[in-house]
Design an enzyme around this catalytic site. Structure first.
Site, PDB file in Angstrom:
ATOM      1  N   HIS A 100     -10.324  -7.152  -4.720  1.00 45.94           N
ATOM      2  CA  HIS A 100     -10.271  -5.966  -3.396  1.00 45.94           C
ATOM      3  C   HIS A 100     -10.154  -6.153  -2.318  1.00 45.94           C
ATOM      4  O   HIS A 100     -11.329  -7.032  -1.739  1.00 45.94           O
ATOM      5  CB  HIS A 100     -11.227  -4.514  -4.277  1.00 45.94           C
ATOM      6  CG  HIS A 100     -10.742  -3.760  -3.044  1.00 45.94           C
ATOM      7  ND1 HIS A 100     -11.675  -3.862  -2.401  1.00 45.94           N
ATOM      8  CD2 HIS A 100      -9.855  -3.165  -2.814  1.00 45.94           C
ATOM      9  CE1 HIS A 100     -11.479  -1.856  -1.230  1.00 45.94           C
ATOM     10  NE2 HIS A 100     -10.287  -2.096  -1.634  1.00 45.94           N
ATOM     11  N   LYS A 102       1.549  -0.701  -0.174  1.00 52.53           N
ATOM     12  CA  LYS A 102      -0.207   0.426  -0.144  1.00 52.53           C
ATOM     13  C   LYS A 102       0.798   1.254   0.080  1.00 52.53           C
ATOM     14  O   LYS A 102       1.722   1.422   0.792  1.00 52.53           O
ATOM     15  CB  LYS A 102      -1.309   0.202   1.067  1.00 52.53           C
ATOM     16  CG  LYS A 102      -1.466   0.529   1.462  1.00 52.53           C
ATOM     17  CD  LYS A 102      -2.535   0.982   0.425  1.00 52.53           C
ATOM     18  CE  LYS A 102      -4.089   0.330   0.322  1.00 52.53           C
ATOM     19  NZ  LYS A 102      -4.741   0.257  -1.570  1.00 52.53           N
TER      20      LYS A 102
HETATM   21  O1  GKR Z   1      -7.559  -0.602   4.160  1.00 48.69           O
HETATM   22  O2  GKR Z   1      -5.718   1.379   3.849  1.00 48.69           O
HETATM   23  C1  GKR Z   1      -7.062   0.680   3.747  1.00 48.69           C
HETATM   24  C2  GKR Z   1      -7.155   0.764   1.832  1.00 48.69           C
HETATM   25  O3  GKR Z   1      -6.451   1.859   1.194  1.00 48.69           O
HETATM   26  C3  GKR Z   1      -8.214   0.799   1.275  1.00 48.69           C
HETATM   27  O4  GKR Z   1      -9.352   1.117   1.640  1.00 48.69           O
HETATM   28  C4  GKR Z   1      -8.573   0.459  -0.005  1.00 48.69           C
HETATM   29  O5  GKR Z   1      -9.929   0.518  -0.301  1.00 48.69           O
HETATM   30  O6  GKR Z   1      -7.067  -1.877   0.109  1.00 48.69           O
HETATM   31  C5  GKR Z   1      -7.979  -0.496  -0.720  1.00 48.69           C
HETATM   32  C6  GKR Z   1      -6.784  -0.667  -1.869  1.00 48.69           C
HETATM   33  O7  GKR Z   1      -7.117  -1.902  -2.145  1.00 48.69           O
HETATM   34  O8  GKR Z   1      -7.432  -0.331  -2.179  1.00 48.69           O
HETATM   35 MG    MG Z   2      -6.341  -0.604  -4.218  1.00 50.66          MG
END
Ligand code: GKR
Ligand code: MG
Length: 415
Positions: free
Chosen positions: A313, A186
């Protein structure tokens, strides 16, 4: 003949501990919200669903719950019809969004499948068309993170992860515990070069692991174009590097790395412009916002026709969602990449027996009819109490981040 008409639907908001994970929007709050849906038939069979727990969806689910009596759990067309009536006024004008409609239907539809499976003694994977893979592979979802939440003094079990070395430690721990093969980072938190240095450290430590990076639209098209030579040969796909279908189409035209999305192709109306502009070549589907399991099977079929890659996702979730994802993935022939899951970050669950266990980075389809999971009533009550106590009613990563770093600003694109 069993009576599979719906007698009542219960929606219970819950909150569970979530670590201070970082993303482009900010930092995770100490509690993540979900709603647990119970669809009870006239015969007393209870089907389970799980979805987002923010106030707008909760409100929509509660209204919808009161409109479902008498609907047969097989009648998914009837579910859509009743949901549509909710969001259009008498002149046919939309008073809510398609996105909310999909989320409401998606949450309840899973519980209807579960109730049908429990009534007929069949697993959801069989009702969805049959099992095509023995196990469902998931990826390690790596996050930069703070050591602890704002106001806490003791680091959590994972500690601070803000450097390439710590990312490698985090990945190693996830691999040791769960056996994941693919690694997803991420991103969108630090300067892109710093995050790519993290990817290089992962490549050195895990030479065979397929890598992915997901900045959640934080990079401009120009930045992304500049970074492409560094990413070619390093990642199996590049997830939502920049904003919108048009911006990503510019990037896709300049690279052989497939672009993947869970942000800009998230409902069927987005598919035509994606196809005509050749923006994303991998769809990261999510039954929670595509309108449920059947809609996700249709999406998989569209991906097959158009030769798009397909994976899944995830957001912070518990075991009912994970079971539904596993049944769906096990019934989807053209799943081309390991699925995402936040599960390793969660310490709690709402299903009997506790969290599902990954073996070699994969999950087996739970045994037993329906989704194969049952509600732990004690945990449900405890997590509902968390919801009442925690004071969080919507996810707000930006406000949370500002508690840690008051001058921090959200930007998309930011780099
Ligand atoms: O949990 O911080 C998080 C992610 O950024 C999530 O909110 C996203 O929806 O996992 C997600 C993604 O793949 O963009
Ligand atoms: Mg994503």
């Amino acid at each position: 003949m069993p009576d599979t008409r719906i007698a009542q639907v219960r929606v219970t908001p819950i909150a569970f501990y979530d670590p201070p994970l970082l993303n482009n929007k900010g930092c995770h709050q100490p509690f993540a919200l979900r709603s647990i849906i119970e669809v009870e038939t006239e015969d007393g069979v209870i089907g389970l669903g799980e979805s987002y727990g923010n106030t707008p969806i909760l409100h929509g689910l509660e209204i919808m719950a009161s409109k479902l009596c008498g609907l047969d759990v097989t009648d998914l067309n009837g579910l859509w019809a009743r949901a549509r009536r909710l969001i259009y006024d008498e002149s046919g004008n939309s008073i809510e969004t398609q996105s909310l409609l999909n989320r409401i239907v998606g949450a309840i539809e899973v519980a209807m499948w579960d109730a049908l499976g429990k009534t007929t003694g069949r697993r959801v994977v069989d009702l969805l068309g049959g099992q095509v893979r023995e196990t469902v592979p998931f990826s390690a979802y790596l996050f930069y993170k703070f050591a602890q939440h704002h106001g806490e003094t003791t680091p959590d079990d994972w500690g601070e992860v803000l450097t390439p070395e710590k990312l490698v430690y985090e990945a190693q721990r996830m691999i040791d515990q769960h056996g994941f093969k693919a690694l997803k980072l991420k991103a969108g938190v630090f300067e892109p070069e710093e995050e790519i240095a993290g990817l290089h450290a992962l490549r050195i430590a895990f030479p065979e692991a397929p890598l992915r990076i997901d900045p959640n639209g934080a990079w401009t098209p120009e930045t992304t174009l500049r970074l492409l030579p560094q990413l070619e040969g390093l990642v199996e796909y590049l997830e939502d590097p920049t904003c919108g279908i048009q911006g990503n189409a510019r990037v896709q035209a300049a690279t052989t790395i497939p672009l993947a999305t869970n942000m800009y192709v998230v409902q069927s109306s987005h598919l035509p412009s994606n196809m005509s502009q050749d923006a994303f070549r991998v769809i990261l589907a999510d039954h929670h916002y595509w309108g449920g399991l059947k809609a996700s099977r249709y999406l998989a079929y569209v991906c097959e026709i158009w030769e798009l890659g397909l994976s899944m996702h995830s957001n912070s979730h518990l075991g009912i969602s994970l079971a539904a994802m596993t049944h769906l993935a096990a019934a989807t022939p053209n799943l081309t990449y390991d699925c995402d899951t936040h599960s390793p970050w969660q310490t709690d669950d709402v299903i009997e027996g506790g969290k599902m266990i990954f073996k070699n980075g994969a999950l087996s389809v739970p045994n037993g009819p329906g989704l194969g999971v049952t509600l732990d009533r004690g945990s449900l009550a405890r997590l509902h109490q968390n919801y009442l106590n925690c004071g969080i009613t919507v996810r707000d990563d930006t406000t949370e981040m500002k508690k840690h770093l008051p001058d921090w600003e959200f930007g998309r694109p930011k780099f």
